[in-house]
Design a protein around this motif. Sequence first.
Motif, short mmCIF file in Angstrom:
data_model
loop_
_atom_site.label_atom_id
_atom_site.label_comp_id
_atom_site.label_asym_id
_atom_site.label_seq_id
_atom_site.Cartn_x
_atom_site.Cartn_y
_atom_site.Cartn_z
N GLN A 66 -74.66 -75.08 -17.79
CA GLN A 66 -73.71 -73.97 -17.86
C GLN A 66 -74.41 -72.65 -17.59
N GLY A 67 -73.62 -71.71 -17.06
CA GLY A 67 -74.15 -70.38 -16.80
C GLY A 67 -74.97 -70.31 -15.52
N SER A 68 -75.41 -69.09 -15.23
CA SER A 68 -76.18 -68.86 -14.01
C SER A 68 -77.58 -69.45 -14.15
N PRO A 69 -77.97 -70.38 -13.28
CA PRO A 69 -79.28 -71.04 -13.42
C PRO A 69 -80.43 -70.11 -13.03
N PRO A 70 -81.60 -70.29 -13.64
CA PRO A 70 -82.75 -69.44 -13.32
C PRO A 70 -83.29 -69.75 -11.92
N ILE A 101 -71.64 -69.37 -8.02
CA ILE A 101 -72.52 -68.43 -8.72
C ILE A 101 -73.97 -68.55 -8.28
N ALA A 102 -74.34 -69.63 -7.58
CA ALA A 102 -75.75 -69.82 -7.23
C ALA A 102 -75.86 -70.77 -6.04
N GLN A 111 -82.42 -70.81 -5.26
CA GLN A 111 -82.99 -69.80 -4.37
C GLN A 111 -82.02 -68.65 -4.15
N PRO A 112 -82.51 -67.54 -3.58
CA PRO A 112 -81.57 -66.47 -3.17
C PRO A 112 -80.60 -66.99 -2.12
N TRP A 113 -79.44 -66.37 -2.07
CA TRP A 113 -78.44 -66.77 -1.06
C TRP A 113 -79.01 -66.58 0.34
N PRO A 114 -78.80 -67.54 1.23
CA PRO A 114 -79.31 -67.39 2.60
C PRO A 114 -78.64 -66.23 3.31
N ARG A 115 -79.44 -65.49 4.07
CA ARG A 115 -78.92 -64.37 4.84
C ARG A 115 -78.45 -64.84 6.21
N PHE A 116 -77.48 -64.14 6.73
CA PHE A 116 -77.02 -64.45 8.09
C PHE A 116 -76.38 -63.21 8.68
N ILE A 117 -76.36 -63.18 10.01
CA ILE A 117 -75.71 -62.10 10.75
C ILE A 117 -74.62 -62.73 11.61
#
Length: 243
Positions: free
Chosen positions: A73-77, A184-185, A148-154
């Motif tokens: 539950q909740g936002s994972p580290p 959320i992640a 991981q951080p959300w993948p970036r895209f253009i």
Amino acid sequence: MSTIFIPNPPAHQLKPNQQILRKRQYAALIFLAGLVCLTFALGAWQLWRANQKQSLIEQITTQQRLPELTWSQGSPPPWRVLLLDGEWLNHAEIMLDQRMLDGKLGYHLITPFRLKDGSIVMINRGWWSPGERMLPPVAQDPPRVTIQPWPRFIELGATPIQGRVFQNLDLGRFAAWAHLPMPIAYGVAQDAPAGIYPLTVDRPLGVARHLAYALSWWLMSALGAYLWWQFYSAARRGYVSKG
């Protein structure tokens, strides 16, 4: 040959064209001084970025050395290996198109996983190419993932969704398409069934690039300071050479 130095006359004794030249010289000096300050500040900023990146790399290394943690539950580290507790939502799986692996085109399989509290985590299960199988293996076992951080895209324009095929992981478009809450992640699966190739965890690049940028900016700053002094000295004095 001798050189005679003649001080510049006061501004009120200069001819109009000389006054214009004097103003242009001072304007050029001010502009060059601004460039020197700017390049020095950019070098300091790159050094700060290097320190920040090194601190992040150390934090990631520390997190990945910790034992596996069950998460429900909740936002994972971020960056820690987690065993998620919940259920796969295979009906809402999407495929990211035009993904390369070893020179071959395929898809990234992104499958939502619902934690016990209802939160949605998007799991990249790995790279898959249809080949002889027209459908990828279904997700079944509880996933071991690294958040991981959300993948970036253009994306220049909204590319139409074709069935389950997306061009990029756009959270808003996915939530509207799947009729699910906003995820959320984002995590990368550590294991994958036969036919799917797990991806490596994307770690931040090292600090060498930032240090090289800082050195480049400071070299330009030093060159600018030298040129500024040369121009300033020439503007402060006039000289006449006689043979």
